[in-house]
Enzyme design. Structure first.
Site, mmCIF file in Angstrom:
data_model
loop_
_atom_site.group_PDB
_atom_site.id
_atom_site.type_symbol
_atom_site.label_atom_id
_atom_site.label_comp_id
_atom_site.label_asym_id
_atom_site.label_seq_id
_atom_site.Cartn_x
_atom_site.Cartn_y
_atom_site.Cartn_z
ATOM 1 N N CYS A 155 0.830 -1.211 0.000
ATOM 2 C CA CYS A 155 0.000 0.000 0.000
ATOM 3 C C CYS A 155 0.859 1.253 0.000
ATOM 4 C CB CYS A 155 -0.910 0.031 1.230
ATOM 5 S SG CYS A 155 -2.358 -0.984 1.064
ATOM 6 N N HIS A 156 0.384 2.259 -0.701
ATOM 7 C CA HIS A 156 1.064 3.551 -0.718
ATOM 8 C C HIS A 156 0.774 4.311 0.573
ATOM 9 C CE1 HIS A 156 0.857 2.573 -5.009
ATOM 10 N NE2 HIS A 156 1.949 3.309 -5.127
ATOM 11 N N MET A 215 -8.282 0.356 0.915
ATOM 12 C CA MET A 215 -7.608 -0.449 1.940
ATOM 13 C C MET A 215 -7.616 0.250 3.291
ATOM 14 S SD MET A 215 -7.108 -3.180 0.400
ATOM 15 C CE MET A 215 -6.404 -3.989 1.796
ATOM 16 N N GLU A 216 -7.527 1.561 3.283
ATOM 17 C CA GLU A 216 -7.577 2.319 4.528
ATOM 18 C C GLU A 216 -8.949 2.186 5.194
ATOM 19 O OE1 GLU A 216 -4.064 3.622 2.341
ATOM 20 O OE2 GLU A 216 -6.119 3.231 1.729
ATOM 21 N N ASP A 243 -11.666 -7.008 21.643
ATOM 22 C CA ASP A 243 -10.647 -6.953 22.702
ATOM 23 C C ASP A 243 -11.217 -6.410 24.007
ATOM 24 O OD1 ASP A 243 -7.928 -7.082 23.768
ATOM 25 O OD2 ASP A 243 -8.007 -4.890 23.678
#
Length: 164
Positions: free
Chosen positions: A79-80, A116-117, A131
């Site tokens: 990824c950039h 993707m972000e 969690d």
């Protein structure tokens, strides 16, 4: 040289490469990703009533999702690094199914997209919920993470078939 297979992350010898976006034009790009976590009725009520010992679950998950989106190039090898100009994570509570939907929106002006972000942001937000609640129940299920929509760039707009 890029292979003609449509897989842009490989060179003509099959080696992994970061896609060269040098000659691409900068455009406004936005992506929205969604995902869900199925929890027990007790966890759902505790989150809704802000009754989890570790704190405000959705508030912390929101910040974690934004941080996760910003760390995407550290997590996904090719990824950039992008100058994110907007990052938000919102939640929709479904009391009927005891599910929490996370929605991550990412925006930038750049040469490559922010899908993707957005997907990373949703994933990290949902993992944070897990969690923070796992002491109560480890049977939670993270599911249905997908790209809802994106705009900008050479490939144009995309809207998932899931909501049509």
């Amino acid at each position: 040289m890029e292979k003609e297979t449509g897989f842009t992350h490989f060179d003509s010898n099959g080696n992994a490469v970061m896609v060269d976006v040098t000659d691409k034009k900068e455009t406004v790009r936005e992506a929205v990703a969604k995902g869900r976590i199925k929890v027990s009725k007790a966890i759902y009520e505790a989150i809704k009533n802000k009754n989890i010992e570790k704190g405000d679950v959705l508030g912390i998950a929101r910040v974690a999702g934004i941080m996760g989106a910003k760390k995407t190039p550290d997590l996904i090898p090719l990824c950039h690094i992008l100058p994110i100009t907007k990052a938000s994570v919102d939640f929709n509570m479904d009391s009927w199914s005891n599910e929490i939907e996370a929605v991550c929106t990412i925006k930038t002006t750049g040469k490559t997209g922010v899908e993707m972000e957005a997907l990373s942001g949703v994933s990290i937000a949902l993992l944070t919920i897990y969690d923070m609640c796992k002491a109560m129940d480890k049977e939670m299920v993270i599911k249905d993470i997908y790209l809802e929509q994106k705009s900008g760039g050479k490939s144009g707009d995309f809207l998932s078939d899931r909501n049509r």
